[in-house]
Scaffold this motif. Structure first.
Motif, PDB file in Angstrom:
ATOM      1  N   ILE A  70      57.023  41.967  29.175  1.00  0.00           N
ATOM      2  CA  ILE A  70      56.476  43.288  29.533  1.00  0.00           C
ATOM      3  C   ILE A  70      55.399  43.639  28.514  1.00  0.00           C
ATOM      4  O   ILE A  70      55.584  43.454  27.310  1.00  0.00           O
ATOM      5  N   TYR A  88      44.185  41.978  36.667  1.00  0.00           N
ATOM      6  CA  TYR A  88      45.409  41.227  36.343  1.00  0.00           C
ATOM      7  C   TYR A  88      46.379  41.366  37.501  1.00  0.00           C
ATOM      8  O   TYR A  88      46.686  42.476  37.929  1.00  0.00           O
ATOM      9  N   LYS A  90      49.385  39.007  37.896  1.00  0.00           N
ATOM     10  CA  LYS A  90      50.580  38.155  37.806  1.00  0.00           C
ATOM     11  C   LYS A  90      51.829  39.046  37.744  1.00  0.00           C
ATOM     12  O   LYS A  90      51.774  40.172  37.255  1.00  0.00           O
ATOM     13  N   PRO A  91      52.968  38.515  38.225  1.00  0.00           N
ATOM     14  CA  PRO A  91      54.197  39.316  38.166  1.00  0.00           C
ATOM     15  C   PRO A  91      54.760  39.423  36.745  1.00  0.00           C
ATOM     16  O   PRO A  91      55.389  40.416  36.398  1.00  0.00           O
ATOM     17  N   ILE A  92      54.542  38.381  35.934  1.00  0.00           N
ATOM     18  CA  ILE A  92      55.055  38.366  34.554  1.00  0.00           C
ATOM     19  C   ILE A  92      53.904  37.910  33.629  1.00  0.00           C
ATOM     20  O   ILE A  92      53.273  36.903  33.922  1.00  0.00           O
ATOM     21  N   ALA A  94      54.882  41.970  33.097  1.00  0.00           N
ATOM     22  CA  ALA A  94      54.616  43.197  33.829  1.00  0.00           C
ATOM     23  C   ALA A  94      53.792  44.122  32.933  1.00  0.00           C
ATOM     24  O   ALA A  94      54.080  44.262  31.755  1.00  0.00           O
ATOM     25  N   ILE A  95      52.750  44.717  33.498  1.00  0.00           N
ATOM     26  CA  ILE A  95      51.897  45.642  32.721  1.00  0.00           C
ATOM     27  C   ILE A  95      52.320  47.058  33.091  1.00  0.00           C
ATOM     28  O   ILE A  95      52.232  47.455  34.265  1.00  0.00           O
ATOM     29  N   LEU A  96      52.791  47.809  32.108  1.00  0.00           N
ATOM     30  CA  LEU A  96      53.200  49.189  32.374  1.00  0.00           C
ATOM     31  C   LEU A  96      52.279  50.133  31.620  1.00  0.00           C
ATOM     32  O   LEU A  96      52.143  50.022  30.399  1.00  0.00           O
ATOM     33  N   GLU A  97      51.645  51.035  32.362  1.00  0.00           N
ATOM     34  CA  GLU A  97      50.777  52.036  31.727  1.00  0.00           C
ATOM     35  C   GLU A  97      51.636  53.254  31.399  1.00  0.00           C
ATOM     36  O   GLU A  97      52.326  53.785  32.269  1.00  0.00           O
ATOM     37  N   ASP A 110      46.465  54.682  37.502  1.00  0.00           N
ATOM     38  CA  ASP A 110      47.376  53.551  37.338  1.00  0.00           C
ATOM     39  C   ASP A 110      46.922  52.386  38.211  1.00  0.00           C
ATOM     40  O   ASP A 110      46.620  52.555  39.392  1.00  0.00           O
ATOM     41  N   VAL A 112      48.466  49.797  39.576  1.00  0.00           N
ATOM     42  CA  VAL A 112      49.253  49.466  40.772  1.00  0.00           C
ATOM     43  C   VAL A 112      49.155  50.583  41.799  1.00  0.00           C
ATOM     44  O   VAL A 112      48.923  50.343  42.991  1.00  0.00           O
ATOM     45  N   ARG A 115      45.915  50.850  43.794  1.00  0.00           N
ATOM     46  CA  ARG A 115      45.799  49.875  44.888  1.00  0.00           C
ATOM     47  C   ARG A 115      46.482  50.397  46.140  1.00  0.00           C
ATOM     48  O   ARG A 115      45.961  50.280  47.257  1.00  0.00           O
TER      49      ARG A 115
END
Lengths: 130, 199
Positions: A70, A88, A90-92, A94-97, A110, A112, A115
């Motif tokens: 993460i 970016y 990729k699933p791993i 995980a980018i958390l803002e 954000d 995600v 989108r």
């Protein structure tokens, strides 16, 4: 470079952070700090002297390391490298803002959620109709 | 007959597409709720840290005191990349796991690579014997790890700093939940994208 560890199923991984000093201090108190044998840390403290290039390099490094699952990044920092964060996918890791003290979280920025927002936007629907 | 079969198939497809959209919207809603919870948790943590800094002094709580010696993270993550049934990665938080085993492995590695004196190997053996002879309870171990984290700011710390530690531990749990939700949100998004392309 020596062989990098891979995140296999059910293997151990760590968290990386790109945020302000107080946020990093808090998470280090919670035990997520990691310093490897080459004295490389799993965090970057962003202050007024941190350049965009340093942030970019830290982001690229953390997202390419295979022992990081993460990556936490303050949203105002993510906005400085928005093109990199949005590209970016990729699933791993995980980018958390996350919010910061001076900059509250804005879902519109954000990576995600923006989108998803575009998916339901008028422009997207009009594009399909053409 | 053929028309009714085709009609059933298309209504099933529409139901499937609707379900994907509902999953996406549900995931998004849950994600926003978690973000809200994260924000309030972080605010509490920052306030407690500011109180700790006020009572201990700014020189005792700052980034220049961070431990830059080589050490492993005590709080780690278990990542399940997903099996046959699911494509979603699953994150699990492991708080205050033993850093001793990792340290022993590192010592062994250093011992094998360099011409280190036998004392280093002896220390590892002594540690192993101690651990197998007198088991430390889980609570004692967690308290030891917590103390290690706090000790970078000194031996005697303000109760507010302990409270900060506790708050950020809770925040970590929220973040791991967010990671799992993010994975399901992205999966639902991909499904909806696929449905749009096939329409």
């Amino acid at each position: 470079m020596a062989n990098k560890p891979q995140i296999r199923t059910n293997s151990s991984a760590i968290m990386a952070m790109i945020a302000d000093e107080d946020t990093i201090t808090g998470f280090l108190l919670a035990g997520v700090g990691n310093v490897d044998l080459r004295r490389k840390t799993n965090y970057l403290i962003v202050d007024s002297k941190t350049t965009v290039k340093q942030i970019e390099e830290a982001f690229k490094e953390f997202t390419s390391r295979e022992d990081i699952a993460i990556v936490l990044i303050s949203q105002y920092v993510a906005n400085m490298i928005r093109f990199l964060v949005d590209s970016y996918n990729k699933p791993i890791p995980a980018i958390l803002e996350i919010p910061s003290k001076d900059h509250p979280y804005d879902p519109a920025h954000d990576s995600v959620l923006s989108r998803v927002k575009y998916l339901f936007s008028a422009e997207s629907v009009a594009g399909d109709r053409r | 007959m053929q028309t009714s079969v085709d009609g059933n198939q298309s209504s099933n497809e529409i139901a499937g597409a609707d379900q994907n959209i509902l999953n996406l919207l549900d995931s998004m809603d849950n994600y926003l709720i978690l973000v809200d919870s994260l924000s309030s948790s972080l605010r509490q943590g920052w306030l407690e840290l500011a109180s700790a800094r006020y009572s201990m002094g700014a020189s005792r709580v700052n980034s220049s005191l961070f431990d830059l010696k080589s050490h492993q993270a005590s709080t780690t993550l278990q990542v399940d990349n997903g099996g046959i049934d699911t494509e979603l990665p699953c994150f699990t938080l492991c708080k205050w796991t033993s850093s001793d085993e990792a340290k022993l492995e590192e010592d062994e590695l250093l011992k094998n690579k360099s011409d280190s004196p036998p004392v280093q190997h002896l220390e590892s053996e002594e540690r192993k014997a101690e651990e197998s002879g007198s088991p430390v309870t889980a609570n004692n171990h967690v308290e030891k790890e917590r103390f290690k984290s706090l000790s970078m700011f000194g031996t005697l710390v303000s109760p507010k700093l302990r409270a900060t530690q506790s708050t950020f531990e809770t925040t970590l749990e929220t973040l791991v939940e967010m990671s799992n939700l993010r994975a399901s949100l992205l999966c639902a998004y991909d499904h909806v994208q696929k449905d749009r392309k096939t329409d």
